[in-house]
Each structure stands twice: as structure tokens, then as C-alpha cells.
Design a protein around this motif. Structure first.
Motif, PDB file in Angstrom:
ATOM      1  N   SER A  51      -8.173  -2.197 -14.273  1.00 60.51           N
ATOM      2  CA  SER A  51      -8.994  -2.589 -15.413  1.00 60.51           C
ATOM      3  C   SER A  51      -9.136  -1.460 -16.429  1.00 60.51           C
ATOM      4  N   GLU A  52      -8.970  -0.217 -15.969  1.00 59.52           N
ATOM      5  CA  GLU A  52      -9.016   0.940 -16.878  1.00 59.52           C
ATOM      6  C   GLU A  52      -7.627   1.376 -17.313  1.00 59.52           C
ATOM      7  N   GLY A  53      -6.611   0.613 -16.940  1.00 59.70           N
ATOM      8  CA  GLY A  53      -5.258   0.906 -17.368  1.00 59.70           C
ATOM      9  C   GLY A  53      -4.385   1.460 -16.259  1.00 59.70           C
ATOM     10  N   MET A  54      -3.087   1.436 -16.511  1.00 58.70           N
ATOM     11  CA  MET A  54      -2.068   1.977 -15.618  1.00 58.70           C
ATOM     12  C   MET A  54      -1.745   3.396 -16.069  1.00 58.70           C
ATOM     13  N   ALA A  55      -1.643   4.324 -15.127  1.00 62.70           N
ATOM     14  CA  ALA A  55      -1.349   5.720 -15.458  1.00 62.70           C
ATOM     15  C   ALA A  55       0.021   6.110 -14.917  1.00 62.70           C
ATOM     16  N   VAL A  56       0.831   6.767 -15.753  1.00 67.90           N
ATOM     17  CA  VAL A  56       2.118   7.317 -15.338  1.00 67.90           C
ATOM     18  C   VAL A  56       2.203   8.756 -15.817  1.00 67.90           C
ATOM     19  N   GLN A  57       3.035   9.540 -15.144  1.00 68.62           N
ATOM     20  CA  GLN A  57       3.273  10.924 -15.553  1.00 68.62           C
ATOM     21  C   GLN A  57       4.767  11.130 -15.767  1.00 68.62           C
ATOM     22  N   VAL A  58       5.116  11.758 -16.872  1.00 65.27           N
ATOM     23  CA  VAL A  58       6.510  12.053 -17.184  1.00 65.27           C
ATOM     24  C   VAL A  58       6.795  13.511 -16.814  1.00 65.27           C
ATOM     25  N   LEU A  59       7.856  13.706 -16.039  1.00 65.49           N
ATOM     26  CA  LEU A  59       8.243  15.040 -15.589  1.00 65.49           C
ATOM     27  C   LEU A  59       9.659  15.355 -16.065  1.00 65.49           C
ATOM     28  N   LEU A  60       9.860  16.594 -16.471  1.00 65.15           N
ATOM     29  CA  LEU A  60      11.187  17.107 -16.810  1.00 65.15           C
ATOM     30  C   LEU A  60      11.378  18.401 -16.048  1.00 65.15           C
ATOM     31  N   ASN A  61      12.370  18.439 -15.164  1.00 68.31           N
ATOM     32  CA  ASN A  61      12.561  19.587 -14.277  1.00 68.31           C
ATOM     33  C   ASN A  61      11.277  19.907 -13.523  1.00 68.31           C
ATOM     34  N   ALA A  62      10.616  18.855 -13.061  1.00 61.50           N
ATOM     35  CA  ALA A  62       9.393  18.920 -12.241  1.00 61.50           C
ATOM     36  C   ALA A  62       8.161  19.379 -13.012  1.00 61.50           C
ATOM     37  N   ALA A  63       8.280  19.604 -14.318  1.00 62.52           N
ATOM     38  CA  ALA A  63       7.146  20.038 -15.136  1.00 62.52           C
ATOM     39  C   ALA A  63       6.690  18.885 -16.029  1.00 62.52           C
ATOM     40  N   PRO A  64       5.384  18.740 -16.255  1.00 61.55           N
ATOM     41  CA  PRO A  64       4.891  17.661 -17.120  1.00 61.55           C
ATOM     42  C   PRO A  64       5.436  17.761 -18.535  1.00 61.55           C
ATOM     43  N   ARG A  65       5.778  16.628 -19.113  1.00 62.88           N
ATOM     44  CA  ARG A  65       6.201  16.565 -20.509  1.00 62.88           C
ATOM     45  C   ARG A  65       4.990  16.191 -21.362  1.00 62.88           C
ATOM     46  N   ALA A  66       4.458  17.145 -22.062  1.00 65.36           N
ATOM     47  CA  ALA A  66       3.268  16.925 -22.883  1.00 65.36           C
ATOM     48  C   ALA A  66       3.654  16.412 -24.264  1.00 65.36           C
ATOM     49  N   ASP A  67       2.804  15.530 -24.808  1.00 68.23           N
ATOM     50  CA  ASP A  67       2.921  15.059 -26.180  1.00 68.23           C
ATOM     51  C   ASP A  67       4.307  14.481 -26.484  1.00 68.23           C
ATOM     52  N   VAL A  75       0.837  -1.197   0.000  1.00 67.13           N
ATOM     53  CA  VAL A  75       0.000   0.000   0.000  1.00 67.13           C
ATOM     54  C   VAL A  75       0.873   1.249   0.000  1.00 67.13           C
ATOM     55  N   GLY A  76       0.434   2.265  -0.725  1.00 64.40           N
ATOM     56  CA  GLY A  76       1.193   3.512  -0.808  1.00 64.40           C
ATOM     57  C   GLY A  76       1.129   4.088  -2.202  1.00 64.40           C
ATOM     58  N   GLN A  77       1.868   5.170  -2.410  1.00 67.87           N
ATOM     59  CA  GLN A  77       1.815   5.864  -3.682  1.00 67.87           C
ATOM     60  C   GLN A  77       3.206   6.338  -4.087  1.00 67.87           C
ATOM     61  N   ASP A  78       3.546   6.135  -5.337  1.00 62.20           N
ATOM     62  CA  ASP A  78       4.763   6.730  -5.884  1.00 62.20           C
ATOM     63  C   ASP A  78       4.596   8.239  -5.918  1.00 62.20           C
ATOM     64  N   ARG A  79       5.703   8.958  -5.889  1.00 60.21           N
ATOM     65  CA  ARG A  79       5.659  10.418  -5.932  1.00 60.21           C
ATOM     66  C   ARG A  79       6.948  10.930  -6.566  1.00 60.21           C
ATOM     67  N   ILE A 136       9.727   9.256 -14.346  1.00 59.84           N
ATOM     68  CA  ILE A 136       8.401   8.722 -14.592  1.00 59.84           C
ATOM     69  C   ILE A 136       7.783   8.395 -13.241  1.00 59.84           C
ATOM     70  N   VAL A 137       6.623   8.970 -12.976  1.00 62.82           N
ATOM     71  CA  VAL A 137       5.934   8.781 -11.710  1.00 62.82           C
ATOM     72  C   VAL A 137       4.709   7.912 -11.952  1.00 62.82           C
ATOM     73  N   ALA A 138       4.582   6.846 -11.182  1.00 70.64           N
ATOM     74  CA  ALA A 138       3.406   5.987 -11.290  1.00 70.64           C
ATOM     75  C   ALA A 138       2.238   6.655 -10.567  1.00 70.64           C
ATOM     76  N   LEU A 139       1.185   6.964 -11.311  1.00 68.00           N
ATOM     77  CA  LEU A 139      -0.016   7.543 -10.706  1.00 68.00           C
ATOM     78  C   LEU A 139      -0.962   6.474 -10.194  1.00 68.00           C
ATOM     79  N   SER A 140      -0.737   5.234 -10.612  1.00 62.18           N
ATOM     80  CA  SER A 140      -1.492   4.084 -10.113  1.00 62.18           C
ATOM     81  C   SER A 140      -0.537   3.194  -9.322  1.00 62.18           C
TER      82      SER A 140
END
Length: 270
Positions: free
Chosen positions: A181-197, A157-161, A169-173
Motif C-alpha cells: 500500500s506504500e509502494g514497491m521498492a527496488v534498488q539499482v546496483l552497478l558493480n554492487a554499488a547503488p546507482r543514485a539519481d 515467501v522469501g526475499q530477492d537479493r 535491479i533488486v526487489a526490496l519488497s
């Protein structure tokens, strides 16, 4: 003689053709009991297959274990294999973190550079390289690796951060406790800012097997988030790469710098 040979081997592996190799943290077990030893290898290879490599301080910037918001001290020894070891933890999600120092490579064939940037989906970079007046052969790239791995201790139990890596790459799930069942979500950060597209590469294979990895490509949304389907009883490796131009001072200086983010985890069997 052994030290010289080992140094040469390490240089060949870690400073090898960047366009073809990944670096990742490979736990001996993704799920462990409370207070059971934790161990994980460094691996370098292709398509989620690679040999194990030792801990060496001269190639290390960060080497950490995170749990519940705390950073726990690790005491590695030179040449440790598995490279990451810890005697045991309380119940919860553990995150292994490793950042290398910079390494360099010299491109002897322009096609290899082109293949690398096409594979990592860096649109327009061959043209940008030539527009800078750079040579097609003999130019240098520096690179650095930023790897994380999720391990379930007990319930997991717990959360990546975010842990403050330049790229990560931060695991949001939580793959060990949540309904995916709806998928695994991750967020990519560069210098603490989201990397879009940007491209996210997902490698998967059945746990405990040597089957060829499945490889799928996804893109992040405006918030740097990518979501992808996962299967129970599989191990996963997620990869994202950034490439930046560098203005050299001397002729042998790097003209590009790449940053490699990697995340590994498992989805338990039902």
C-alpha cells in the motif's frame, strides 16, 4: 538454410535498434504450485509487448534459477522455447536470472542515438559524443542485457537479493507476500554499488491481457532506491540502463557500451 535464416532473425532482433527495444523474462505463470513446472519466455519488444525467443548458448553468459540463497542448476537445450524451464521447486520465492553476451549495433542516423540517450535520460551525452571527436554516423555501440524475474512458488515467501550481475535491479519488497500500500521498492546496483539519481522506467498492465502498458518514470535516491505505486492484478517490468564510453582500438570498435537491467514480477489480485 534453416540455421542461417534463424541466425539472421536472431541477429536482427537482438542486435536491432537498442534505443527502441527491451529484453525481459516473461514467465508463463508468475505464481505456481509447489513442484509444478516453471517456464518463462525471453521477449524482445517495446512497451511491454514482444515476441518469444529461444534459448541459444552462444548468446548466453548466465542462465540461472535462485531460491533461498541457492543457485539451482538448469539444463537448457539449444532452441528451447520457453527459454527457461525447470521441473518444480519447493515453497518460496524463485528468481530467474539471465545475462546475455555482448552484441553490437551501428548507428546510421545520429538522431536515433540522440533519441535513445534522451529517452534514457543520459544528460549531456550528445555533447560528450561530439567532444570526443566521434562521427555522427557509422559509429558502433556494444550492449549487454541483465534480466531477472520473480516467481511465487506456493506462498512465495522469501526475499530477492543481489546475484552479482554487473548491473541489476533488486526487489526490496516481495510483491507476493508484502503489503504494498506504500509502494514497491527496488534498488539499482552497478558493480554492487547503488546507482543514485538515475531513471527507472516502470511498465505495467493488467495480468493476462493485451492492453497497452502504462509507463511511468521514477528516479533513484542516494541509496539507489526507487519506490513506486503498484496495483493488484497487474504485471510489472522495471528497466534501468547505464551507458559508458569506450576507447576504440580499431575504427570498427564500439565507442559506447550500454548495460540493460530488467526485472519482471506480478502483484497478485486481491
Amino acid at each position: 538454410m534453416f540455421k542461417r535464416s534463424f541466425k539472421l532473425l536472431f541477429a536482427l532482433v537482438f542486435a536491432g535498434p537498442i534505443y527502441a527495444h527491451e529484453f525481459w523474462i516473461s514467465p508463463v505463470d508468475f505464481e505456481v504450485d509447489v513442484q509444478s513446472p516453471i517456464a518463462a519466455h525471453f521477449r524482445v519488444g517495446q512497451e511491454f509487448k514482444g515476441g518469444s525467443h529461444s534459448y541459444l548458448s552462444r548468446y548466453t553468459t548466465r542462465h540461472e534459477l535462485h531460491q533461498g540463497g541457492a543457485i539451482l542448476e538448469m539444463s537448457p537445450r539449444e532452441g528451447d522455447r520457453p527459454a527457461m524451464q525447470y521441473p518444480g521447486l519447493e515453497d518460496g520465492l524463485a528468481v530467474l536470472v539471465h545475462e546475455t553476451t555482448d552484441s553490437t549495433l551501428t548507428y546510421r542516423e545520429f538522431d536515433k542515438f540522440v533519441n535513445f540517450i534522451k529517452h534514457k535520460d543520459f544528460e549531456g551525452l550528445p555533447e560528450a559524443h561530439l567532444a570526443r571527436g566521434l562521427p555522427e554516423v557509422g559509429f558502433v555501440e556494444s550492449y549487454r542485457r541483465f534480466a531477472k524475474s520473480l516467481i511465487a512458488v506456493g506462498s512465495g515467501v522469501g526475499q530477492d537479493r543481489p546475484v552479482g550481475l554487473e548491473i541489476e535491479i533488486v526487489a526490496l519488497s516481495n510483491p507476493y507476500t508484502e503489503d504494498l500500500s506504500e509502494g514497491m521498492a527496488v534498488q539499482v546496483l552497478l558493480n554492487a554499488a547503488p546507482r543514485a539519481d538515475v531513471q527507472v522506467e516502470v511498465f505495467s498492465r493488467p495480468a493476462g491481457t493485451k492492453e497497452p502498458a502504462g509507463i511511468q518514470l521514477y528516479r533513484t535516491d542516494a541509496d539507489g532506491i526507487a519506490r513506486f505505486p503498484v496495483r493488484t492484478g497487474h504485471d510489472y517490468m522495471i528497466d534501468n540502463v547505464a551507458l559508458r564510453p569506450v576507447e576504440p582500438t580499431n575504427t570498427d570498435d564500439p565507442v559506447w557500451h550500454s548495460l540493460w537491467a530488467n526485472l519482471t514480477f506480478a502483484v497478485p489480485a486481491d
